[in-house]
Design a protein around this motif. Structure first.
Motif, mmCIF file in Angstrom:
data_model
loop_
_atom_site.group_PDB
_atom_site.id
_atom_site.type_symbol
_atom_site.label_atom_id
_atom_site.label_comp_id
_atom_site.label_asym_id
_atom_site.label_seq_id
_atom_site.Cartn_x
_atom_site.Cartn_y
_atom_site.Cartn_z
ATOM 1 N N THR A 34 1.567 -1.523 0.213
ATOM 2 C CA THR A 34 -0.009 0.129 0.112
ATOM 3 C C THR A 34 1.122 1.659 -0.439
ATOM 4 O O THR A 34 0.202 2.492 -0.409
ATOM 5 C CB THR A 34 -0.901 -0.009 1.368
ATOM 6 N N HIS A 35 2.235 1.240 0.523
ATOM 7 C CA HIS A 35 2.915 2.456 0.898
ATOM 8 C C HIS A 35 3.268 2.171 -0.699
ATOM 9 O O HIS A 35 3.762 3.649 -0.934
ATOM 10 C CB HIS A 35 3.655 2.225 2.269
ATOM 11 N N ILE A 39 -1.188 3.939 -2.353
ATOM 12 C CA ILE A 39 -2.411 4.104 -2.108
ATOM 13 C C ILE A 39 -2.491 4.463 -0.333
ATOM 14 O O ILE A 39 -3.401 3.197 0.541
ATOM 15 C CB ILE A 39 -3.105 2.623 -1.649
ATOM 16 N N THR A 40 -2.150 5.535 -0.139
ATOM 17 C CA THR A 40 -1.895 5.990 1.386
ATOM 18 C C THR A 40 -3.260 7.372 1.351
ATOM 19 O O THR A 40 -3.428 7.329 0.573
ATOM 20 C CB THR A 40 -0.441 6.328 1.999
ATOM 21 N N HIS A 41 -3.480 7.026 2.538
ATOM 22 C CA HIS A 41 -4.252 8.726 2.935
ATOM 23 C C HIS A 41 -3.795 9.411 3.226
ATOM 24 O O HIS A 41 -3.458 9.356 4.860
ATOM 25 C CB HIS A 41 -6.275 8.232 3.195
ATOM 26 N N GLY A 65 -6.066 5.640 13.947
ATOM 27 C CA GLY A 65 -6.005 3.961 13.163
ATOM 28 C C GLY A 65 -4.176 3.552 12.923
ATOM 29 O O GLY A 65 -3.922 3.765 13.819
ATOM 30 N N GLN A 66 -4.017 2.868 11.900
ATOM 31 C CA GLN A 66 -3.000 2.568 11.499
ATOM 32 C C GLN A 66 -1.624 3.920 11.188
ATOM 33 O O GLN A 66 -1.894 4.057 9.786
ATOM 34 C CB GLN A 66 -2.933 1.239 10.536
ATOM 35 N N ALA A 90 -3.506 4.355 6.990
ATOM 36 C CA ALA A 90 -2.890 3.189 5.651
ATOM 37 C C ALA A 90 -4.411 2.928 5.101
ATOM 38 O O ALA A 90 -4.309 2.522 4.000
ATOM 39 C CB ALA A 90 -2.809 1.610 6.530
ATOM 40 N N SER A 91 -5.455 3.803 5.705
ATOM 41 C CA SER A 91 -6.404 3.193 4.610
ATOM 42 C C SER A 91 -7.896 4.825 4.594
ATOM 43 O O SER A 91 -7.404 5.814 5.772
ATOM 44 C CB SER A 91 -7.942 2.693 5.948
ATOM 45 N N GLU A 92 -8.670 4.788 3.898
ATOM 46 C CA GLU A 92 -9.596 6.463 3.820
ATOM 47 C C GLU A 92 -10.376 6.073 5.247
ATOM 48 O O GLU A 92 -10.448 7.412 5.490
ATOM 49 C CB GLU A 92 -9.840 6.354 2.414
ATOM 50 N N GLU A 93 -10.848 4.989 5.357
ATOM 51 C CA GLU A 93 -11.550 4.966 6.894
ATOM 52 C C GLU A 93 -11.776 5.755 8.048
ATOM 53 O O GLU A 93 -12.110 6.588 8.664
ATOM 54 C CB GLU A 93 -12.174 4.335 7.183
ATOM 55 N N GLU A 94 -9.842 5.665 8.858
ATOM 56 C CA GLU A 94 -8.711 6.267 9.420
ATOM 57 C C GLU A 94 -8.870 7.395 9.661
ATOM 58 O O GLU A 94 -8.598 8.073 10.734
ATOM 59 C CB GLU A 94 -8.017 5.406 9.474
#
Length: 141
Positions: A34-35, A39-41, A65-66, A90-94
């Motif tokens: 992801t990094h 694909i990071t946010h 989150g992470q 790591a995620s959009e939700e976080e």
């Protein structure tokens, strides 16, 4: 070049015979992918105190989150903080949860402002004029 180094490190870890290392490789591989794929946010953090550190910034946002990376932008000449930084999740939700909860909160005695970081193309589209030199004279040619 970074991708090649990442692939080489992944191959070296995967080629080891130690099962504990093989487990570590399988658990960290999604994070590396992801990094490396972008694909990071990323969140923009403004209004940071001059006493804020990257570790304290990471700790403040880790409960959402992470946190992959926390950076504070510094002046090249003085090495002092410019008052803003970035946090990668790591995620959009976080990232969205952190943005909603941390925007307007106090960190190290200063109110911080949190927003989604803009890409370079988005910043260029904001309509900031670029100086192109002195204007051309009107009239005599």
């Amino acid at each position: 070049m970074a991708m090649a180094a990442l692939r080489e490190a992944s191959r070296r870890l995967a080629s080891t015979r130690n099962p504990a290392v093989a487990i570590a490789v399988t658990t960290t591989r999604p994070l590396l992918l992801t990094h490396s794929r972008g694909i990071t946010h990323k969140l923009f953090i403004g209004g940071l105190s001059q006493f804020a550190t990257e570790d304290s910034l990471s700790e403040a946002f880790a409960r959402y989150g992470q946190v992959l990376e926390a950076t504070i932008v510094t002046d090249k000449m003085t090495s002092r903080s410019k008052g803003f930084g970035f946090v990668k999740f790591a995620s959009e939700e976080e990232a969205n949860k952190a943005r909603e909860d941390m925007n307007g909160k106090v960190l190290n005695g200063r109110v911080i402002y949190v927003d989604i970081a803009k890409t370079k193309q988005d910043r260029a589209a904001d309509g900031v004029p670029i100086a192109r030199g002195p204007p051309k004279p009107i009239g005599d040619s």
